[in-house]
Design a protein around this motif. Sequence first.
Motif, PDB file in Angstrom:
ATOM      1  N   ALA A 118       0.769  -1.204  -0.073  1.00 24.84           N
ATOM      2  CA  ALA A 118      -0.040   0.076  -0.008  1.00 24.84           C
ATOM      3  C   ALA A 118       0.858   1.344  -0.027  1.00 24.84           C
ATOM      4  O   ALA A 118       0.592   2.139  -0.735  1.00 24.84           O
ATOM      5  CB  ALA A 118      -0.889   0.020   1.331  1.00 24.84           C
ATOM      6  N   ALA A 119       2.034   1.175   0.903  1.00 19.39           N
ATOM      7  CA  ALA A 119       2.863   2.351   0.764  1.00 19.39           C
ATOM      8  C   ALA A 119       3.527   2.527  -0.552  1.00 19.39           C
ATOM      9  O   ALA A 119       3.714   3.846  -0.930  1.00 19.39           O
ATOM     10  CB  ALA A 119       3.827   2.175   1.953  1.00 19.39           C
ATOM     11  N   MET A 128       1.156   4.501  -2.817  1.00 24.74           N
ATOM     12  CA  MET A 128       1.063   5.692  -2.360  1.00 24.74           C
ATOM     13  C   MET A 128       2.231   6.435  -2.763  1.00 24.74           C
ATOM     14  O   MET A 128       2.013   7.574  -3.449  1.00 24.74           O
ATOM     15  CB  MET A 128       0.791   6.006  -0.991  1.00 24.74           C
ATOM     16  N   ALA A 129       3.268   5.756  -2.690  1.00 22.24           N
ATOM     17  CA  ALA A 129       4.510   6.716  -3.186  1.00 22.24           C
ATOM     18  C   ALA A 129       4.452   6.839  -4.771  1.00 22.24           C
ATOM     19  O   ALA A 129       4.923   7.822  -5.302  1.00 22.24           O
ATOM     20  CB  ALA A 129       5.776   5.896  -2.721  1.00 22.24           C
ATOM     21  N   LEU A 180       2.291   9.755  -5.297  1.00 19.94           N
ATOM     22  CA  LEU A 180       2.818  10.860  -5.148  1.00 19.94           C
ATOM     23  C   LEU A 180       3.696  11.427  -6.296  1.00 19.94           C
ATOM     24  O   LEU A 180       4.097  12.676  -6.589  1.00 19.94           O
ATOM     25  CB  LEU A 180       3.607  10.773  -3.751  1.00 19.94           C
ATOM     26  N   ALA A 200       2.141  12.722  -8.945  1.00 25.41           N
ATOM     27  CA  ALA A 200       1.576  13.980  -8.642  1.00 25.41           C
ATOM     28  C   ALA A 200       2.529  15.114  -8.999  1.00 25.41           C
ATOM     29  O   ALA A 200       2.337  16.425  -9.521  1.00 25.41           O
ATOM     30  CB  ALA A 200       1.263  14.151  -7.209  1.00 25.41           C
ATOM     31  N   HIS A 240      -1.469  13.017 -11.327  1.00 26.63           N
ATOM     32  CA  HIS A 240      -1.884  11.942 -10.142  1.00 26.63           C
ATOM     33  C   HIS A 240      -3.046  11.258 -10.526  1.00 26.63           C
ATOM     34  O   HIS A 240      -4.097  11.749 -10.923  1.00 26.63           O
ATOM     35  CB  HIS A 240      -2.353  13.167  -8.807  1.00 26.63           C
ATOM     36  N   MET A 291      -5.527   9.901  -9.050  1.00 22.97           N
ATOM     37  CA  MET A 291      -6.872  10.033  -8.314  1.00 22.97           C
ATOM     38  C   MET A 291      -7.201  11.434  -8.154  1.00 22.97           C
ATOM     39  O   MET A 291      -8.453  11.655  -7.749  1.00 22.97           O
ATOM     40  CB  MET A 291      -6.667   9.299  -6.901  1.00 22.97           C
ATOM     41  N   TRP A 292      -6.558  12.355  -8.696  1.00 20.53           N
ATOM     42  CA  TRP A 292      -7.016  13.801  -8.264  1.00 20.53           C
ATOM     43  C   TRP A 292      -7.046  14.511  -9.732  1.00 20.53           C
ATOM     44  O   TRP A 292      -6.518  15.888 -10.018  1.00 20.53           O
ATOM     45  CB  TRP A 292      -6.090  14.642  -7.368  1.00 20.53           C
ATOM     46  N   ARG A 293      -7.816  13.900 -10.647  1.00 18.47           N
ATOM     47  CA  ARG A 293      -7.956  14.564 -11.912  1.00 18.47           C
ATOM     48  C   ARG A 293      -9.305  14.869 -12.316  1.00 18.47           C
ATOM     49  O   ARG A 293     -10.203  14.061 -12.126  1.00 18.47           O
ATOM     50  CB  ARG A 293      -7.539  13.590 -13.132  1.00 18.47           C
TER      51      ARG A 293
END
Lengths: 113, 702
Positions: free
Chosen positions: A22-23, A26-27, A30, A33, A38, A40-42
């Motif tokens: 999971a880490a 996430m890395a 990031l 990003a 990113h 998940m943030w589009r």
Amino acid sequence: MVGRVTRRTVAWLGVAGMPLAAAGLMALALVMALVRAHPMWREPALTLAEAAALRDAGQVARLVGEGQDPNGRYPVRAGILSRRPLVLTPLEAARAAERPEIIELLVDLGATP
Amino acid sequence: MPALNEEDCIGPFIERMRAQLQSLGAFALPSWEIVVVDDGSTDRTRAIVEGYAREDARVRLISGPHRGKGAALRDGMLAAVGEWRFMADADLSMPPDNLPRFLDAALPPGRGAAIVVGSREAPGAQRIGEAWSRHAIGRVFNWVVRLLAVQGIHDTQCGFKLLSARFVDACFPRLRSNGFAFDVEMLSWARDGGWDVQEVGIEWHARGDSRVGLRRGASAFFDVARIGWRVGRQPYGALAYALAGIFAAAIAYDLFRLPVQASDSLGEILDASRSPSVRASFEGALGSAGYLRPLRIAQIKWLYDIADGRYWAVYRGLHAALAVCTVFLFTRALGVRSRTDLGAAALALVVLTGHHTFLGTVQEAFPINHFLEMVLASLLAVNLSLARPGWWVDAAAMLTFAAAALTLESGLLVWVVAVAAWACGLRGISVRGVAGTTLLLAAYFYVRFVVYPTGTPSIGERSTAYVFEVLERTEVERRFAGNPLPLYAYNVLASLGSVLAGEPQRGLFLRPERWLDGSALPRQYLAVIACGVTTALILWAMTTRLVERGWRTLEREDRVALVALPVIAANAAMCYAYTKDDVLSVAGAFYALAAYAAARHAIPAIGASRHRAAAAALVILALAASTAWSIRSAGVHHVLRSQAFRQRNDWAVLPARMRREGTWPDDEDRRRLILKLRADALAMRVPNPQLFPRWANEWWGE
């Protein structure tokens, strides 16, 4: 001795393996990003009518604020309101999607009911 | 026992040690042997030992060329056959009648490995006849050892240690040091492998013919540095921080993508804009009905003033900073020193960030996340309790309590942490600090109920969940105004259940038929599986540790886990009026600390298990729980994205809604402030949840 060491390693992986995975994800996100990709943030590129159909009051307010006509007709891609692509006014799209709060917002922003 | 030219003392050593071992009796010591390893003596040492060996089969001699004390110890330990193996210096600097101290501290065989280190620094130790210079050199050496190679052991060089056969078989073949750094290398590997190490105080008599000279001492320093590098004590701690950094950065990134919340924040920010000063805000909040939170209001005002128009950057910036500091303080409290610790820390981090109380906390914005501040304050308190005691630690604890208590009622948990930590043997905060914090607690209650009689929240102040339904305020008043105890008891028990079992969440149970017919969402199953397995693991670990080690010899991590119990209970008690995930934020963080201690114990316990089937089942359970936690931790980011969309929408419709409700301000400055906040929110790019895959909402929520 070898069996005990191996079993301890398996136990360690059972406890820590998934959290470390999971880490890692996430890395990766990031890092993406940093290059403005990113995963998940589009914000999707929506027309004013599509934003109305998808209850995106913020997008609706911003697009109108940028000068788009709240009474104009805009394409609505297939899959949002129907299987076929459509061309609708934002009010028509909001009514079709049964979004009374968006209808209210559009009227407040100058759409003609 | 390694021996190099010990003709003067080897005979008395064997005689006294034999007498001591015989005096322990067959019950305490069914069988024993004395193994002397001659390291190339040129005097009569070998002949003397051969004489004893001829008359007593329990005395053995191993001879070899001179290679160093470490090599001799390694040979002797590996040649010994006992389940427990005691290493000793031949000079009888420790009288053999100290041996029972080691046996008392050793673990029962088969329950895990233990190393018992005879220490001249541990409680109960006595140094007799030692020159101050030699003592000072020894302390400097130990400081270097703790800095570079082995933390937490205050006397690595005392030549008397009791080792389990498991540890010797696992570790000694890999040891390379032949000289005086042998002990450091051995203990470094012990820490790295997560083996239990304890120090016991001994009576130690200085001998004038110490073998530690200047050249050998200097060489030992270099050896320690090399050992620290090779065994890699430091990287595990650094890796834990790197892991924490990833989790912290990911959450901070999401928080920076959130607009300032309209619903709970706007009123506070407008009040701050009207207040003439921070002091006025503080004083104005002193007489609020039901609450004493002046520092909360003062903070909002202070940030408003320094924001100077950059409200989103300042309020969200603080929110992100609080989240980062919380994750790092949490990691610091873990104290990762080995590979086992690192694995347990990975689990603890997903428990911390995956618990629904954490999600509820980071979603709270207000515009400052005061519940996250309370988690931070409580973690700061536990870190202070783990620090070296000093007046500044006590002062910091008292200051932390005062600031937290005047911000939110949850701040009182800082006092619970301080007292519980002291009671569990973590004495960083001294009795003076605990007493000072307790005085401040009394002052808080005096100010709250006597000076400014704020009272307590009234029943029916807000809606609350009750078993399977949500009760509106009027319904709460109707049912419980006459006798609120059932509601209070339910809320406390529901809060405990929420933290420890994942159900009910926010006080609301899922109806049983939904569990049975499979219509419960995957995320609800995940919550119960994750919390259920982890709580069972915590209870098992605490019980076995207490039984194995007894109260006095518990390790640091076990004591932190014990602190978690009263903190969780106290936090649940604070939720008597209503349950809410963010109010349980401190309980969730300490639950994760307890999970760390449990995982740290479980990994070697599974590894040492003699039953393959049981070990396999435990590994599968651990994998299930860690997977559930990892999924929940990832879900935080999904929920925050959905929240960003919702909050931006709130701002979009706000002015029109306020005009319709007649609450649109007449004051031009306030209008300008609202429009500025709205413009900041609308400028943010956020994803649309309507376009998220359906499984995301089922597994992650929102």
